[in-house]
Design a protein around this motif. Structure first.
Motif, PDB file in Angstrom:
ATOM      1  N   ASN A  39       0.821  -1.216   0.000  1.00 23.39           N
ATOM      2  CA  ASN A  39       0.000   0.000   0.000  1.00 23.39           C
ATOM      3  C   ASN A  39       0.865   1.281   0.000  1.00 23.39           C
ATOM      4  O   ASN A  39       2.045   1.235   0.262  1.00 23.39           O
ATOM      5  CB  ASN A  39      -0.900  -0.027   1.237  1.00 23.39           C
ATOM      6  CG  ASN A  39      -1.951   1.066   1.211  1.00 23.39           C
ATOM      7  OD1 ASN A  39      -2.425   1.469   0.149  1.00 23.39           O
ATOM      8  ND2 ASN A  39      -2.323   1.572   2.377  1.00 23.39           N
ATOM      9  N   ASP A  92       1.079   5.908  -3.747  1.00 20.73           N
ATOM     10  CA  ASP A  92       1.045   7.349  -4.063  1.00 20.73           C
ATOM     11  C   ASP A  92       2.223   8.111  -3.459  1.00 20.73           C
ATOM     12  O   ASP A  92       2.541   9.211  -3.897  1.00 20.73           O
ATOM     13  CB  ASP A  92      -0.284   7.960  -3.569  1.00 20.73           C
ATOM     14  CG  ASP A  92      -0.495   7.760  -2.081  1.00 20.73           C
ATOM     15  OD1 ASP A  92      -0.339   8.707  -1.330  1.00 20.73           O
ATOM     16  OD2 ASP A  92      -0.802   6.628  -1.646  1.00 20.73           O
ATOM     17  N   SER A 117      -4.540   2.961  -1.175  1.00 19.29           N
ATOM     18  CA  SER A 117      -5.923   3.041  -0.685  1.00 19.29           C
ATOM     19  C   SER A 117      -6.350   4.493  -0.617  1.00 19.29           C
ATOM     20  O   SER A 117      -7.525   4.801  -0.542  1.00 19.29           O
ATOM     21  CB  SER A 117      -6.068   2.365   0.674  1.00 19.29           C
ATOM     22  OG  SER A 117      -5.374   3.069   1.644  1.00 19.29           O
ATOM     23  N   LYS A 118      -5.376   5.388  -0.679  1.00 13.35           N
ATOM     24  CA  LYS A 118      -5.714   6.806  -0.633  1.00 13.35           C
ATOM     25  C   LYS A 118      -6.418   7.244  -1.921  1.00 13.35           C
ATOM     26  O   LYS A 118      -7.454   7.881  -1.875  1.00 13.35           O
ATOM     27  CB  LYS A 118      -4.453   7.635  -0.422  1.00 13.35           C
ATOM     28  CG  LYS A 118      -4.746   9.074  -0.156  1.00 13.35           C
ATOM     29  CD  LYS A 118      -3.497   9.803   0.239  1.00 13.35           C
ATOM     30  CE  LYS A 118      -3.818  11.268   0.456  1.00 13.35           C
ATOM     31  NZ  LYS A 118      -2.611  12.017   0.742  1.00 13.35           N
ATOM     32  N   ASN A 171      -1.000   0.963  11.041  1.00 16.52           N
ATOM     33  CA  ASN A 171      -0.601   2.092  10.186  1.00 16.52           C
ATOM     34  C   ASN A 171      -0.220   1.765   8.752  1.00 16.52           C
ATOM     35  O   ASN A 171       0.214   2.667   8.022  1.00 16.52           O
ATOM     36  CB  ASN A 171       0.565   2.878  10.814  1.00 16.52           C
ATOM     37  CG  ASN A 171       0.057   3.840  11.851  1.00 16.52           C
ATOM     38  OD1 ASN A 171      -1.083   4.258  11.772  1.00 16.52           O
ATOM     39  ND2 ASN A 171       0.877   4.160  12.819  1.00 16.52           N
ATOM     40  N   VAL A 172      -0.336   0.507   8.348  1.00 15.28           N
ATOM     41  CA  VAL A 172      -0.003   0.200   6.951  1.00 15.28           C
ATOM     42  C   VAL A 172      -1.154   0.570   6.013  1.00 15.28           C
ATOM     43  O   VAL A 172      -0.997   0.570   4.795  1.00 15.28           O
ATOM     44  CB  VAL A 172       0.371  -1.291   6.746  1.00 15.28           C
ATOM     45  CG1 VAL A 172       1.672  -1.615   7.450  1.00 15.28           C
ATOM     46  CG2 VAL A 172      -0.753  -2.209   7.188  1.00 15.28           C
ATOM     47  N   GLY A 173      -2.325   0.876   6.614  1.00 16.87           N
ATOM     48  CA  GLY A 173      -3.494   1.223   5.801  1.00 16.87           C
ATOM     49  C   GLY A 173      -4.434   0.041   5.616  1.00 16.87           C
ATOM     50  O   GLY A 173      -5.247   0.018   4.689  1.00 16.87           O
ATOM     51  N   LYS A 174      -4.336  -0.916   6.513  1.00 22.93           N
ATOM     52  CA  LYS A 174      -5.171  -2.117   6.403  1.00 22.93           C
ATOM     53  C   LYS A 174      -6.660  -1.759   6.480  1.00 22.93           C
ATOM     54  O   LYS A 174      -7.454  -2.222   5.653  1.00 22.93           O
ATOM     55  CB  LYS A 174      -4.782  -3.099   7.518  1.00 22.93           C
ATOM     56  CG  LYS A 174      -5.527  -4.413   7.484  1.00 22.93           C
ATOM     57  CD  LYS A 174      -4.872  -5.429   8.397  1.00 22.93           C
ATOM     58  CE  LYS A 174      -4.980  -5.068   9.862  1.00 22.93           C
ATOM     59  NZ  LYS A 174      -6.349  -5.039  10.384  1.00 22.93           N
ATOM     60  N   SER A 175      -7.019  -0.907   7.457  1.00 19.37           N
ATOM     61  CA  SER A 175      -8.443  -0.547   7.592  1.00 19.37           C
ATOM     62  C   SER A 175      -8.931   0.182   6.347  1.00 19.37           C
ATOM     63  O   SER A 175     -10.042  -0.067   5.876  1.00 19.37           O
ATOM     64  CB  SER A 175      -8.669   0.370   8.788  1.00 19.37           C
ATOM     65  OG  SER A 175      -7.981  -0.101   9.892  1.00 19.37           O
ATOM     66  N   SER A 176      -8.092   1.057   5.814  1.00 22.88           N
ATOM     67  CA  SER A 176      -8.508   1.804   4.617  1.00 22.88           C
ATOM     68  C   SER A 176      -8.752   0.848   3.448  1.00 22.88           C
ATOM     69  O   SER A 176      -9.697   1.024   2.676  1.00 22.88           O
ATOM     70  CB  SER A 176      -7.438   2.807   4.203  1.00 22.88           C
ATOM     71  OG  SER A 176      -6.920   3.493   5.299  1.00 22.88           O
ATOM     72  N   SER A 229      -8.650   5.405  11.262  1.00 18.85           N
ATOM     73  CA  SER A 229      -8.125   6.582  11.925  1.00 18.85           C
ATOM     74  C   SER A 229      -6.642   6.607  11.690  1.00 18.85           C
ATOM     75  O   SER A 229      -6.048   5.642  11.239  1.00 18.85           O
ATOM     76  CB  SER A 229      -8.413   6.509  13.405  1.00 18.85           C
ATOM     77  OG  SER A 229      -7.503   5.623  14.002  1.00 18.85           O
ATOM     78  N   LYS A 230      -6.071   7.740  12.014  1.00 22.44           N
ATOM     79  CA  LYS A 230      -4.631   7.843  11.931  1.00 22.44           C
ATOM     80  C   LYS A 230      -4.032   7.204  13.160  1.00 22.44           C
ATOM     81  O   LYS A 230      -2.840   7.230  13.360  1.00 22.44           O
ATOM     82  CB  LYS A 230      -4.243   9.316  11.903  1.00 22.44           C
ATOM     83  CG  LYS A 230      -4.502   9.996  10.591  1.00 22.44           C
ATOM     84  CD  LYS A 230      -4.065  11.419  10.756  1.00 22.44           C
ATOM     85  CE  LYS A 230      -3.768  12.072   9.429  1.00 22.44           C
ATOM     86  NZ  LYS A 230      -3.147  13.372   9.637  1.00 22.44           N
ATOM     87  N   ALA A 290       2.041  11.538   4.985  1.00 24.16           N
ATOM     88  CA  ALA A 290       0.661  11.513   4.502  1.00 24.16           C
ATOM     89  C   ALA A 290       0.614  11.871   3.024  1.00 24.16           C
ATOM     90  O   ALA A 290      -0.029  11.185   2.231  1.00 24.16           O
ATOM     91  CB  ALA A 290      -0.184  12.478   5.315  1.00 24.16           C
TER      92      ALA A 290
HETATM   93  P1  GDP Z   1      -4.211   0.527   9.752  1.00 22.03           P
HETATM   94  O1  GDP Z   1      -3.702   0.910  11.121  1.00 22.03           O
HETATM   95  O2  GDP Z   1      -3.270  -0.389   9.051  1.00 22.03           O
HETATM   96  O3  GDP Z   1      -5.601   0.018   9.729  1.00 22.03           O
HETATM   97  O4  GDP Z   1      -4.129   1.854   8.888  1.00 22.03           O
HETATM   98  P2  GDP Z   1      -5.199   2.991   8.537  1.00 22.03           P
HETATM   99  O5  GDP Z   1      -6.090   2.544   7.443  1.00 22.03           O
HETATM  100  O6  GDP Z   1      -5.834   3.499   9.806  1.00 22.03           O
HETATM  101  O7  GDP Z   1      -4.182   4.071   7.946  1.00 22.03           O
HETATM  102  C1  GDP Z   1      -3.045   4.509   8.678  1.00 22.03           C
HETATM  103  C2  GDP Z   1      -2.572   5.850   8.148  1.00 22.03           C
HETATM  104  O8  GDP Z   1      -2.064   5.703   6.831  1.00 22.03           O
HETATM  105  C3  GDP Z   1      -3.693   6.897   8.035  1.00 22.03           C
HETATM  106  O9  GDP Z   1      -3.121   8.143   8.314  1.00 22.03           O
HETATM  107  C4  GDP Z   1      -4.099   6.820   6.582  1.00 22.03           C
HETATM  108  O10 GDP Z   1      -4.641   8.043   6.124  1.00 22.03           O
HETATM  109  C5  GDP Z   1      -2.769   6.539   5.914  1.00 22.03           C
HETATM  110  N1  GDP Z   1      -2.933   5.792   4.666  1.00 22.03           N
HETATM  111  C6  GDP Z   1      -3.610   4.640   4.477  1.00 22.03           C
HETATM  112  N2  GDP Z   1      -3.531   4.253   3.191  1.00 22.03           N
HETATM  113  C7  GDP Z   1      -2.795   5.186   2.543  1.00 22.03           C
HETATM  114  C8  GDP Z   1      -2.346   5.356   1.189  1.00 22.03           C
HETATM  115  O11 GDP Z   1      -2.606   4.561   0.272  1.00 22.03           O
HETATM  116  N3  GDP Z   1      -1.575   6.456   0.938  1.00 22.03           N
HETATM  117  C9  GDP Z   1      -1.249   7.369   1.898  1.00 22.03           C
HETATM  118  N4  GDP Z   1      -0.498   8.408   1.543  1.00 22.03           N
HETATM  119  N5  GDP Z   1      -1.653   7.248   3.174  1.00 22.03           N
HETATM  120  C10 GDP Z   1      -2.414   6.179   3.494  1.00 22.03           C
END
Ligand code: GDP
Length: 367
Positions: free
Chosen positions: A104, A107, A141-142, A171-176, A190-191, A238
């Motif tokens: 992920n 971008d 995922s952004k 923080n890898v963006g799994k939820s997104s 969330s962040k 970000a």
């Molecule tokens: P999780 O902890 O793995 O579930 O991650 P989140 O989905 O909560 O995302 C963690 C952070 O990474 C947040 O600040 C998101 O906005 C950011 N993020 C997630 N996916 C992307 C992406 O594809 N690009 C960028 N630039 N930031 C991302």
């Protein structure tokens, strides 16, 4: 009364212990409809960070239970912090199960890097760990790039439907990504790390694909996990990753935030050239060995951050260790959860001072 679960993190709701996870006052819990636990409610509405640290044993228990139900693992890694998002708990699962690996935050990578190059680089790194996934998806995922590709890959390998175990460190963006796949907006994204406590099952609408979303694990070695939540957020790039190039000779030193610092040890004739990649809110300061000592003693929070006022004392109290390292041309020195140094004209001989917990590794150049 049937059990109710939080629609944010999936934990069973309870109204007996406010200090424990899943708490919601009884009056709210009795109301009809969907509920967030108090913690997710606060994160969602006030952006308030409420840390929850799942122990490794708890994590393993949740994942192993679900491994019996799932046929494939979907593991999410962050291309910007690839080494920091590698964790043995997750790699072990990938050695045991069929997997689709999702990379992920494409971008954030400079434009000149083609996704296929990223995929090849990742494939080699995974092979070094003894992992051969069914396929690799490079996504953002952004902006949505490649998300449909994940879906197509799952359908290709499992046309009859499948239960897929979704794994990744915080923080890898799994939820997104899960949200994108489900076409949902309601799951807590969330962040703030660690917002899912138990696995949560969701079927992708109009398909026979069920995603079993597991809690985000806080991996070992990430420097971003050694600072307060605000600094942690600043260290996750970000929008763009900053790159700064240095040409430094013996006796010069570089301090990154006040997180770690190093002295150049090269002999007098050579001036290695290297670039530092990190989130743009991470400051850096080039100086000489003498001034470095003064800087570290003085309170230069304006110049050297993160850590910030809130977490500086705690960070300073962490035990520091020194490492003598040589990085060759074409190699990169990775500081997990912080960034990396790419050596253009080497070798770069340095002595780094960093917290004992900081994960520092050398890899073949990525950029
Ligand atoms: P999780 O902890 O793995 O579930 O991650 P989140 O989905 O909560 O995302 C963690 C952070 O990474 C947040 O600040 C998101 O906005 C950011 N993020 C997630 N996916 C992307 C992406 O594809 N690009 C960028 N630039 N930031 C991302």
């Amino acid at each position: 009364m049937s059990k109710k679960i939080c629609i944010g993190c999936g934990i069973e709701l309870q109204s007996d212990y406010p200090e424990k996870n899943g708490y919601l006052p009884a009056a709210k819990l009795e109301e009809a409809g969907e509920h967030y636990c108090q913690r997710c409610f606060k994160i969602k509405n006030y952006g308030k960070y409420m840390p929850v640290r799942l122990t490794r044993d708890d994590y393993r228990r949740v994942v192993q239970e679900e491994m019996n139900n799932a046929q494939v693992a979907i593991a999410v890694f962050d291309i910007i912090d690839f080494e920091g998002s590698f964790d043995d708990e997750i790699l072990d699962v990938l050695r045991e199960m069929d997997s689709i690996v999702v990379i992920n935050k494409l971008d954030l990578i400079p434009d000149e890097k083609h996704p296929s190059e990223v995929a090849n680089w990742v494939k080699t790194r995974l092979a070094e760990e003894g992992i051969a996934p069914l396929d690799i998806a490079i996504v953002s995922s952004k902006n949505g790039y490649g998300i449909n590709g994940i879906f197509k890959k799952i359908k290709h390998f499992y046309p009859e439907g499948v239960e897929a175990l979704v794994l990744g460190v915080t923080n890898v963006g799994k939820s997104s990504i899960v949200n994108r796949l489900l076409g949902l907006k309601k799951v807590t994204v969330s962040k703030y790390p660690g917002t899912t406590l138990k696995s949560v099952r969701n079927q992708i609408p109009h398909t026979k694909i069920t995603l079993i979303d597991t809690p985000g694990l806080i991996p070992e070695g990430r420097i971003s996990d050694l600072v307060c939540e605000n600094c942690n957020l600043k260290m996750i790039p970000a929008n763009e990753i900053s790159r700064k190039t240095f040409k430094m000779s013996k006796g010069r030193a570089l301090i990154i935030g006040e997180l770690l610092w190093f002295k150049v040890l090269n002999n007098d004739e050579t001036k290695p050239i290297f670039s530092l990649y990190a989130a743009k809110d991470v400051t850096f300061h080039e100086t000489n060995e003498e001034k470095l000592k003064e800087l570290l003693k003085a309170d230069r929070g304006d110049l050297l951050t993160p850590p910030c006022e809130e977490c500086r004392d705690r960070y300073r109290s962490l035990e520091k260790v020194k490492h003598k390292i040589t990085v060759k041309t074409g190699e990169e020195l990775v500081f997990k959860g912080l960034g990396w140094i790419s050596v253009k004209r080497g070798p770069l001989d340095i002595e780094i001072t960093a917290p004992k917990e900081a994960g520092i590794v050398i890899r073949d150049a990525f950029i």
